[in-house]
Design an enzyme around this catalytic site. Structure first.
Site, mmCIF file in Angstrom:
data_model
loop_
_atom_site.group_PDB
_atom_site.id
_atom_site.type_symbol
_atom_site.label_atom_id
_atom_site.label_comp_id
_atom_site.label_asym_id
_atom_site.label_seq_id
_atom_site.Cartn_x
_atom_site.Cartn_y
_atom_site.Cartn_z
ATOM 1 N N ARG A 135 -10.515 -11.189 2.205
ATOM 2 C CA ARG A 135 -11.422 -12.197 1.654
ATOM 3 C C ARG A 135 -10.773 -13.583 1.685
ATOM 4 N NH1 ARG A 135 -11.785 -8.865 -3.819
ATOM 5 N NH2 ARG A 135 -11.345 -7.244 -2.293
ATOM 6 N N LYS B 108 0.839 -1.204 0.000
ATOM 7 C CA LYS B 108 0.000 0.000 0.000
ATOM 8 C C LYS B 108 0.874 1.255 0.000
ATOM 9 C CE LYS B 108 -3.959 -1.745 2.665
ATOM 10 N NZ LYS B 108 -4.967 -1.503 1.630
HETATM 11 N N1 BES Z 1 -8.152 -3.494 4.475
HETATM 12 C C1 BES Z 1 -8.261 -3.108 3.116
HETATM 13 C C2 BES Z 1 -9.523 -2.304 2.847
HETATM 14 C C3 BES Z 1 -9.543 -0.909 3.369
HETATM 15 C C4 BES Z 1 -8.869 0.090 2.710
HETATM 16 C C5 BES Z 1 -10.284 -0.595 4.479
HETATM 17 C C6 BES Z 1 -8.922 1.383 3.175
HETATM 18 C C7 BES Z 1 -10.354 0.674 4.940
HETATM 19 C C8 BES Z 1 -9.671 1.674 4.290
HETATM 20 C C9 BES Z 1 -8.306 -4.331 2.203
HETATM 21 O O1 BES Z 1 -7.561 -5.404 2.625
HETATM 22 C C10 BES Z 1 -7.776 -3.893 0.888
HETATM 23 O O2 BES Z 1 -6.622 -3.590 0.824
HETATM 24 N N2 BES Z 1 -8.618 -3.867 -0.116
HETATM 25 C C11 BES Z 1 -8.231 -3.451 -1.414
HETATM 26 C C12 BES Z 1 -8.732 -4.475 -2.389
HETATM 27 C C13 BES Z 1 -8.172 -4.302 -3.764
HETATM 28 C C14 BES Z 1 -6.713 -4.686 -3.788
HETATM 29 C C15 BES Z 1 -8.974 -5.163 -4.710
HETATM 30 C C16 BES Z 1 -8.874 -2.095 -1.670
HETATM 31 O O3 BES Z 1 -10.019 -1.885 -1.286
HETATM 32 O O4 BES Z 1 -8.192 -1.247 -2.234
HETATM 33 MN MN MN Z 2 -5.563 -5.264 1.971
#
Ligand code: BES
Ligand code: MN
Ligand code: ZN
Length: 492
Positions: A346, A272
């Site tokens: 997931r 990230k």
């Molecule tokens: N934990 C994150 C989702 C998230 C992001 C929650 C920002 C709260 C604030 C999750 O694991 C994630 O990284 N999701 C990605 C999925 C994507 C790679 C398909 C997302 O939502 O960007």
């Molecule tokens: Mn994630």
């Protein structure tokens, strides 16, 4: 802060909160039960039309010898749009004003807020408002800020009876559960590792009469939970799988709750951006909500068989981490192509949902800080809900209206599956197109197909607050605890 309820105002409180509706005709109803001189003061203020009673508005009437204490008029908006959430927020406002003016005792005139709801429901909402607004996480400050505090809150309701006392006691239990969840979430990820989360669940279970079983890394390997193992393999902190059980009615098919417990989400190899990465300590908010809800369910002695599952892992980019393109085999035998290691929630939930099969659930609900997509769609106003059972979704939406933890449905139409059909495996963990919240839901559906009644809650936007909110300081909100408890109550 002590909260007591009484039939008559005992001694003079420093600040008394009175609810007032916007409609001029009912503006005075709230003052009906007050002593004559107080009523007079309120009436004079209202006559001057300085206060209109809009929701969120408040008006301070300073201490006079005649009133015996200051008054805070709390706007409740239009009578037709009244909800218990207005009561919670009014209590929060009253508390913050009391702190601002360094008042030590507060009185809450329950009857002036009770419209369309019983005194007991109203008092319970007020308790939640006071408790949730009073919370802050200050344990790591070496010099605690000398913030003002209120010593006592008195809930006054002339018709105070057993029902009100019970509702207040239950609201204390519920609030305690929310605060327990907030405390788990606000801990930094170097402290709140999967092992630490499992220990917290175990200790909570022992104190509250729940059964608890923890599956460690060896057991997780033995069971072949490929999703949990894939996510955890890049971290030195081994995964844990937490199982809690409310013993009541154990012969009945249980309601099963499953929460995402990523104690830190760096994104893994699909790392990230660093800007807001600190917020990813909250990525175990689903697990924490399940653990907090189980605590409340036990303490309320709800006669419902409930299982709480919380897979816990850390998503790190170590040299042993999984790579984009890796293929995992989950507990139910389905294969997953990991296109993006940041779609890890997931993967661990796939195993938790599959694990739930053994319970033959009456209803299966998962809760997760799952997608930025859901957060940017609903903001912090609502959580997303998706699923296969309209009745379960309806129960969740209704529970959200009642608790103020709103949910709104997104569709899981079959066509969306095409977006996650994999080239080399059964399913891929991300879509290369839009609809991130829905495709995440579609992915989970593949692992909940053993149960007709399944729903998924995406709390990515609601699990923590970036700015102070009426019922939450900056940090974890504990969203989901009150919602899940209310859901379980609907099966009573
Ligand atoms: N934990 C994150 C989702 C998230 C992001 C929650 C920002 C709260 C604030 C999750 O694991 C994630 O990284 N999701 C990605 C999925 C994507 C790679 C398909 C997302 O939502 O960007
Ligand atoms: Mn994630
Ligand atoms: Zn995550």
């Amino acid at each position: 802060m002590k909260i007591v309820s009484s039939a008559r105002a005992s001694k003079a409180a420093d600040l008394t909160g009175i609810g007032c509706f916007e409609d001029a005709k009912v503006l005075l109803e709230g003052a009906a039960s007050l002593p004559a001189p107080v009523r007079e003061t309120v009436r004079r203020t209202l006559d001057k039309k300085k206060f209109s009673g809009k929701a969120g508005e408040s008006f301070f009437i300073p201490l006079t010898p005649k009133t015996g204490g200051s008054i805070l008029l709390l706007g409740l908006g239009k009578k037709e749009k009244f909800t218990l959430e207005k009561v919670r927020r009014a209590a929060s406002k009253l508390l913050s004003q009391a702190k601002l003016f360094r008042h030590e005792s507060v009185r809450f005139d329950v009857d002036s807020f009770a419209r369309g709801f019983s005194d007991a429901e109203t008092a319970a909402a007020a308790v939640e408002g006071f408790r949730l607004a009073d919370y802050h996480f200050g344990k790591y400050k070496s010099r605690p800020s000398p913030a003002a505090s209120v010593a006592e809150v008195e809930l006054v309701s002339p018709g105070r009876g057993k029902a009100l006392a019970r509702a207040v006691a239950e609201a204390e239990i519920v609030s305690e559960g929310v605060i327990f969840t907030r405390n788990l979430m606000n801990e930094p990820a170097n402290v709140m590792t999967p092992a630490r989360l499992a220990r917290a669940a175990k200790e909570m279970a022992a104190k509250n009469g729940l059964l608890c079983k923890i599956l460690g890394p060896a057991e997780i390997r033995r069971l072949k939970m490929g999703g949990v193992l894939g996510v955890a393999q890049g971290s030195v902190n081994p995964p844990q799988f937490i199982i809690l059980e409310n013993r009541a009615h154990r012969s009945a098919r249980p309601v099963v709750l499953a929460g995402k417990g990523i104690t830190f989400d760096s994104g893994g190899i699909s790392i990230k951006p660093s800007g807001d990465m600190d917020k990813m300590k909250f990525d175990m908010g689903g697990a924490a909500a399940v653990i907090g809800a189980m605590k409340v369910i036990a303490n309320l002695k709800l006669p419902v068989h409930v299982i709480g599952l919380a897979p816990a892992a850390e998503n790190m980019p170590g040299s042993t981490a999984q790579r984009p393109g890796d293929i995992l085999t989950c507990l139910n035998g389905k294969t997953v192509e990991v296109l993006n290691t940041d779609a890890e929630g997931r993967l661990i939930l796939a195993d938790a949902l599959s694990y739930a099969k053994r319970y033959k659930p009456r209803a299966l609900v998962d809760i997760a800080t799952l997608t930025g997509s859901c957060g940017s769609f609903f903001g912090d106003i609502a959580s997303g809900v998706m699923g296969t059972d309209p009745d379960l979704i309806r129960r969740l939406i209704a529970a959200g209206e009642r608790t103020g933890e709103r949910c709104w449905e997104l569709p899981l139409w079959d066509e969306y599956f095409e977006l996650i059909r994999a080239t080399y495996a059964d399913v891929q963990n991300t879509s290369r197109k839009a609809s991130g919240a829905i495709t995440a839901g579609m992915f989970l559906k593949e692992f909940a197909d053993h149960t007709p009644s399944w729903a998924h809650l995406d709390i990515a936007g609601t699990a923590w607050a970036d700015n102070p909110r009426p019922l939450s300081a900056i940090g974890a909100t504990g969203v989901g605890v009150r919602l899940l408890v209310e859901l379980v109550k609907s099966y009573l």
